[in-house]
Design an enzyme around this catalytic site. Structure first.
Site, PDB file in Angstrom:
ATOM      1  N   ASP A  67      -4.600   3.817  12.881  1.00 20.62           N
ATOM      2  CA  ASP A  67      -5.913   3.649  12.261  1.00 20.62           C
ATOM      3  C   ASP A  67      -6.642   2.409  12.775  1.00 20.62           C
ATOM      4  OD1 ASP A  67      -4.203   1.827  11.000  1.00 20.62           O
ATOM      5  OD2 ASP A  67      -4.103   2.977   9.161  1.00 20.62           O
ATOM      6  N   ASN A 135      -0.181   1.642  -3.331  1.00 19.75           N
ATOM      7  CA  ASN A 135      -0.493   2.885  -4.055  1.00 19.75           C
ATOM      8  C   ASN A 135       0.150   4.113  -3.398  1.00 19.75           C
ATOM      9  OD1 ASN A 135      -2.030   3.239  -1.757  1.00 19.75           O
ATOM     10  ND2 ASN A 135      -4.011   3.301  -2.777  1.00 19.75           N
ATOM     11  N   HIS A 137      -0.171   4.966  -0.185  1.00 15.68           N
ATOM     12  CA  HIS A 137      -0.893   5.555   0.955  1.00 15.68           C
ATOM     13  C   HIS A 137      -0.070   5.422   2.232  1.00 15.68           C
ATOM     14  CE1 HIS A 137      -3.313   1.632   2.097  1.00 15.68           C
ATOM     15  NE2 HIS A 137      -2.132   1.632   2.650  1.00 15.68           N
ATOM     16  N   GLU A 142      -5.386   7.864   1.633  1.00 13.89           N
ATOM     17  CA  GLU A 142      -5.312   7.350   0.268  1.00 13.89           C
ATOM     18  C   GLU A 142      -4.977   8.470  -0.720  1.00 13.89           C
ATOM     19  OE1 GLU A 142      -5.424   4.261  -0.270  1.00 13.89           O
ATOM     20  OE2 GLU A 142      -7.107   3.226   0.658  1.00 13.89           O
TER      21      GLU A 142
HETATM   22  P1  PGA Z   1       0.993  -4.048   4.913  1.00 13.17           P
HETATM   23  O1  PGA Z   1       0.140  -2.725   4.870  1.00 13.17           O
HETATM   24  O2  PGA Z   1       2.062  -3.845   5.915  1.00 13.17           O
HETATM   25  O3  PGA Z   1       0.023  -5.115   5.317  1.00 13.17           O
HETATM   26  O4  PGA Z   1       1.537  -4.257   3.535  1.00 13.17           O
HETATM   27  C1  PGA Z   1       0.773  -1.486   4.875  1.00 13.17           C
HETATM   28  C2  PGA Z   1      -0.214  -0.427   4.445  1.00 13.17           C
HETATM   29  O5  PGA Z   1      -1.144  -0.713   3.669  1.00 13.17           O
HETATM   30  O6  PGA Z   1      -0.054   0.727   4.896  1.00 13.17           O
END
Ligand code: PGA
Length: 240
Positions: A67, A135, A137, A142
């Site tokens: 992404d 959450n 995702h 999401e």
């Molecule tokens: P993070 O993000 O590794 O910065 O916790 C992971 C995500 O949100 O998929």
């Protein structure tokens, strides 16, 4: 699914780097699906060390990322392109022409089509790295009533904007949209390598461990469907 619980973030990072290294050493032309965020930073450090020690060669490796934010220039230090350059691409002997992130070319619709075309041309990856959001995702897919199969423009949930605001001067500076691979794209990989670290991921990890349902409102649950998936967590993510 193979669950590996590690004592620490460092151990999780080493274990993950070992799995990625094995894939590259078995197939020097491996195609890797990569992820950004604070979770894989330690793993990238391990990979860079292995390269410096002469144990890894990235010269024939290709990569596609999950992404990128919308409305942020790739040269912006907060872009995922900059993250990848700093954490891996500028530190190993990868051919940058073989590295790909979603990018804006013309309209958003054209950009989405272009990334889908690229993913279709690249085909199945050898390994797809994934983090999870608090959450549940995966990439920027999401929780929602429906999830996208392919590349899409996603409106970020407030909790994701909040979680990502730590990388920006203020929450208002966090982009509100991202371009993200969809679920079918993510699953088009021989191996899935999912990492979760820290207490803020505990709720999602616990929910994952205690459900036998696949729910679009909990995208992480879909990783149960992949035939060759590693979930590597540290103690904080596992125990809270
Ligand atoms: P993070 O993000 O590794 O910065 O916790 C992971 C995500 O949100 O998929």
């Amino acid at each position: 699914m193979k669950l590996i619980v590690c004592d620490s973030y460092d151990e999780m990072s080493k274990k993950a780097a070992e799995i990625v290294s094995d894939v590259i050493n078995e197939n020097p032309s491996a195609i890797l699906g990569l992820a950004t965020g604070s979770t894989p930073e330690g793993m990238y450090k391990e990979l860079v060390e292995a390269y410096k020690d002469g144990k890894l060669d990235f010269s024939k490796v290709s990569t596609v990322n999950l992404d990128e934010y919308v409305g942020i220039d790739p040269s912006n230090p907060q872009s995922y392109q900059s993250f990848m350059n700093e954490n891996l691409f500028d530190r190993v002997n990868i051919n940058k022409e073989n590295t790909h992130l979603p990018k804006e070319i013309g309209s958003l619709e054209e950009s989405v089509k272009a990334y889908d075309k690229l993913l279709a041309e690249i085909g199945q990856r050898d390994l797809q790295l994934l983090g999870i959001g608090p959450n549940g995702h995966i990439a920027f897919n999401e929780p929602d009533e429906k999830l996208n199969m392919h590349t899409s423009i996603i409106d970020l949930k407030d909790e994701t904007i909040e979680a990502n605001s730590r990388f920006f001067d203020s929450k208002d500076d966090v982009p509100k949209q991202a371009m993200s691979m969809g679920m079918a794209d993510i699953f088009n990989s021989k191996t899935l390598l999912v990492l979760a670290s820290g207490k803020n991921k505990h709720k999602a990890v616990e929910k994952f461990m205690h459900t036998d349902k696949i729910e679009t409102l909990f995208p992480m649950s879909f990783i149960n469907l992949h035939p060759n998936c590693y979930l590597i967590v540290d103690k904080d993510a596992y125990q809270g």
